[in-house]
Design a protein around this motif. Sequence first.
Motif, PDB file in Angstrom:
ATOM      1  N   TYR A   6       0.876  -1.181   0.000  1.00 39.21           N
ATOM      2  CA  TYR A   6       0.000   0.000   0.000  1.00 39.21           C
ATOM      3  C   TYR A   6       0.913   1.231   0.000  1.00 39.21           C
ATOM      4  O   TYR A   6       1.458   1.603   1.040  1.00 39.21           O
ATOM      5  N   GLY A   8       2.074   5.278  -0.635  1.00 37.34           N
ATOM      6  CA  GLY A   8       1.515   6.626  -0.551  1.00 37.34           C
ATOM      7  C   GLY A   8       2.487   7.572   0.113  1.00 37.34           C
ATOM      8  O   GLY A   8       3.603   7.176   0.473  1.00 37.34           O
ATOM      9  N   SER A   9       2.047   8.821   0.254  1.00 34.87           N
ATOM     10  CA  SER A   9       2.900   9.806   0.921  1.00 34.87           C
ATOM     11  C   SER A   9       2.673   9.778   2.437  1.00 34.87           C
ATOM     12  O   SER A   9       3.586  10.001   3.215  1.00 34.87           O
ATOM     13  N   PHE A  10       1.429   9.562   2.842  1.00 37.19           N
ATOM     14  CA  PHE A  10       1.072   9.462   4.258  1.00 37.19           C
ATOM     15  C   PHE A  10       1.660  10.619   5.070  1.00 37.19           C
ATOM     16  O   PHE A  10       2.372  10.408   6.059  1.00 37.19           O
ATOM     17  N   HIS A  17      -6.644   6.471   5.537  1.00 37.97           N
ATOM     18  CA  HIS A  17      -5.555   5.535   5.222  1.00 37.97           C
ATOM     19  C   HIS A  17      -5.636   4.322   6.157  1.00 37.97           C
ATOM     20  O   HIS A  17      -5.479   3.185   5.731  1.00 37.97           O
ATOM     21  N   LYS A  41       8.239  16.703  -3.661  1.00 37.57           N
ATOM     22  CA  LYS A  41       7.242  17.324  -2.779  1.00 37.57           C
ATOM     23  C   LYS A  41       7.964  17.827  -1.535  1.00 37.57           C
ATOM     24  O   LYS A  41       9.003  17.289  -1.162  1.00 37.57           O
ATOM     25  N   ARG A  87      -4.611   0.516  -3.546  1.00 34.87           N
ATOM     26  CA  ARG A  87      -4.836   1.966  -3.526  1.00 34.87           C
ATOM     27  C   ARG A  87      -6.260   2.210  -3.040  1.00 34.87           C
ATOM     28  O   ARG A  87      -7.142   1.368  -3.210  1.00 34.87           O
ATOM     29  N   GLY A  88      -6.479   3.364  -2.461  1.00 33.05           N
ATOM     30  CA  GLY A  88      -7.817   3.720  -1.996  1.00 33.05           C
ATOM     31  C   GLY A  88      -8.459   4.688  -2.979  1.00 33.05           C
ATOM     32  O   GLY A  88      -7.779   5.544  -3.539  1.00 33.05           O
ATOM     33  N   ARG A  90     -11.444   7.506  -3.289  1.00 34.80           N
ATOM     34  CA  ARG A  90     -12.414   8.300  -2.549  1.00 34.80           C
ATOM     35  C   ARG A  90     -13.561   8.756  -3.428  1.00 34.80           C
ATOM     36  O   ARG A  90     -14.715   8.576  -3.127  1.00 34.80           O
ATOM     37  N   THR A 119     -13.293   3.912  -0.446  1.00 39.44           N
ATOM     38  CA  THR A 119     -13.170   4.466   0.892  1.00 39.44           C
ATOM     39  C   THR A 119     -14.381   4.128   1.752  1.00 39.44           C
ATOM     40  O   THR A 119     -15.487   3.956   1.239  1.00 39.44           O
ATOM     41  N   TYR A 123     -14.980   8.533   5.607  1.00 33.46           N
ATOM     42  CA  TYR A 123     -13.733   9.253   5.333  1.00 33.46           C
ATOM     43  C   TYR A 123     -13.604   9.684   3.884  1.00 33.46           C
ATOM     44  O   TYR A 123     -12.511  10.016   3.423  1.00 33.46           O
ATOM     45  N   LEU A 126     -11.828  12.912   3.205  1.00 33.61           N
ATOM     46  CA  LEU A 126     -10.630  13.166   4.009  1.00 33.61           C
ATOM     47  C   LEU A 126      -9.320  12.968   3.251  1.00 33.61           C
ATOM     48  O   LEU A 126      -9.127  11.975   2.570  1.00 33.61           O
TER      49      LEU A 126
HETATM   50  P1  ADP Z   1      -0.386   9.767  -2.797  1.00 42.75           P
HETATM   51  O1  ADP Z   1       0.507  10.967  -2.672  1.00 42.75           O
HETATM   52  O2  ADP Z   1       0.252   8.570  -3.418  1.00 42.75           O
HETATM   53  O3  ADP Z   1      -1.760  10.037  -3.363  1.00 42.75           O
HETATM   54  P2  ADP Z   1      -1.617   9.604  -0.192  1.00 42.75           P
HETATM   55  O4  ADP Z   1      -0.869   9.424   1.074  1.00 42.75           O
HETATM   56  O5  ADP Z   1      -2.335  10.886  -0.380  1.00 42.75           O
HETATM   57  O6  ADP Z   1      -0.551   9.320  -1.301  1.00 42.75           O
HETATM   58  O7  ADP Z   1      -2.662   8.442  -0.389  1.00 42.75           O
HETATM   59  C1  ADP Z   1      -2.278   7.087  -0.487  1.00 42.75           C
HETATM   60  C2  ADP Z   1      -3.452   6.257  -0.972  1.00 42.75           C
HETATM   61  O8  ADP Z   1      -4.507   6.320  -0.023  1.00 42.75           O
HETATM   62  C3  ADP Z   1      -4.074   6.708  -2.287  1.00 42.75           C
HETATM   63  O9  ADP Z   1      -4.482   5.552  -2.984  1.00 42.75           O
HETATM   64  C4  ADP Z   1      -5.260   7.516  -1.869  1.00 42.75           C
HETATM   65  O10 ADP Z   1      -6.264   7.529  -2.859  1.00 42.75           O
HETATM   66  C5  ADP Z   1      -5.696   6.742  -0.650  1.00 42.75           C
HETATM   67  N1  ADP Z   1      -6.461   7.564   0.294  1.00 42.75           N
HETATM   68  C6  ADP Z   1      -6.134   8.772   0.763  1.00 42.75           C
HETATM   69  N2  ADP Z   1      -7.089   9.238   1.615  1.00 42.75           N
HETATM   70  C7  ADP Z   1      -8.054   8.280   1.661  1.00 42.75           C
HETATM   71  C8  ADP Z   1      -9.312   8.162   2.333  1.00 42.75           C
HETATM   72  N3  ADP Z   1      -9.793   9.152   3.087  1.00 42.75           N
HETATM   73  N4  ADP Z   1     -10.038   7.038   2.132  1.00 42.75           N
HETATM   74  C9  ADP Z   1      -9.548   6.062   1.329  1.00 42.75           C
HETATM   75  N5  ADP Z   1      -8.390   6.122   0.659  1.00 42.75           N
HETATM   76  C10 ADP Z   1      -7.636   7.202   0.822  1.00 42.75           C
END
Ligand code: ADP
Length: 161
Positions: A6, A8-10, A17, A41, A87-88, A90, A119, A123, A126
């Motif tokens: 999984y 992401g930037s987190f 997440h 970034k 990946r999530g 939204r 999602t 959330y 979010l």
């Molecule tokens: P990135 O910079 O790769 O988009 P993020 O940290 O923003 O990294 O997000 C990582 C993953 O989590 C992405 O697939 C994003 O769509 C998903 N994500 C972010 N926020 C949510 C949320 N509120 N519900 C479900 N998925 C989410």
Amino acid sequence: MKTAIYPGSFDPVTLGHFDIIERSSKIFDKLIVGVLNNSAKSPLFSVEERVKMLRDVTSHFGNVEVQSFDGLLIDFVRGNDANVIVRGLRAITDFEYELQLAQMNRVIAPEIDTLFLTTNLKYAYLSSSMAKEVAMYGGDISSFLAPEIAEEVRKKYAVQK
Ligand code: ADP
């Protein structure tokens, strides 16, 4: 053994997440949360801080690991003997970018699939950046982040002020 990544930037990990982590940890034998060390970034938290916060909130899951990575996601996936990227999704606004990313990764690495989890509706609105914006102006972020993460964000903005 099915291992998923999984990525992401987190910056920082939100409850959205966390929900995706919790659900995918039930689907796969092992889930590796990959924290992207992206020099393009300028994140609020360093990659080490983001990894630590993720480890803190996921330590009770027996099958979740947190690692940082840079470079190509596909190389990170292969290097961990994983075959699925989680990946999530939204909203429709995520869709175009996510579809493009998944298709590009599939061309580079046909043996790796991307799995999208929708999602939790709680959330759907979010994002890390929204939570940071609210925190920056001193708003209440307790509905967006785990208590210990919210505390770290408050500390950052207190220092920056
Ligand atoms: P990135 O910079 O790769 O988009 P993020 O940290 O923003 O990294 O997000 C990582 C993953 O989590 C992405 O697939 C994003 O769509 C998903 N994500 C972010 N926020 C949510 C949320 N509120 N519900 C479900 N998925 C989410």
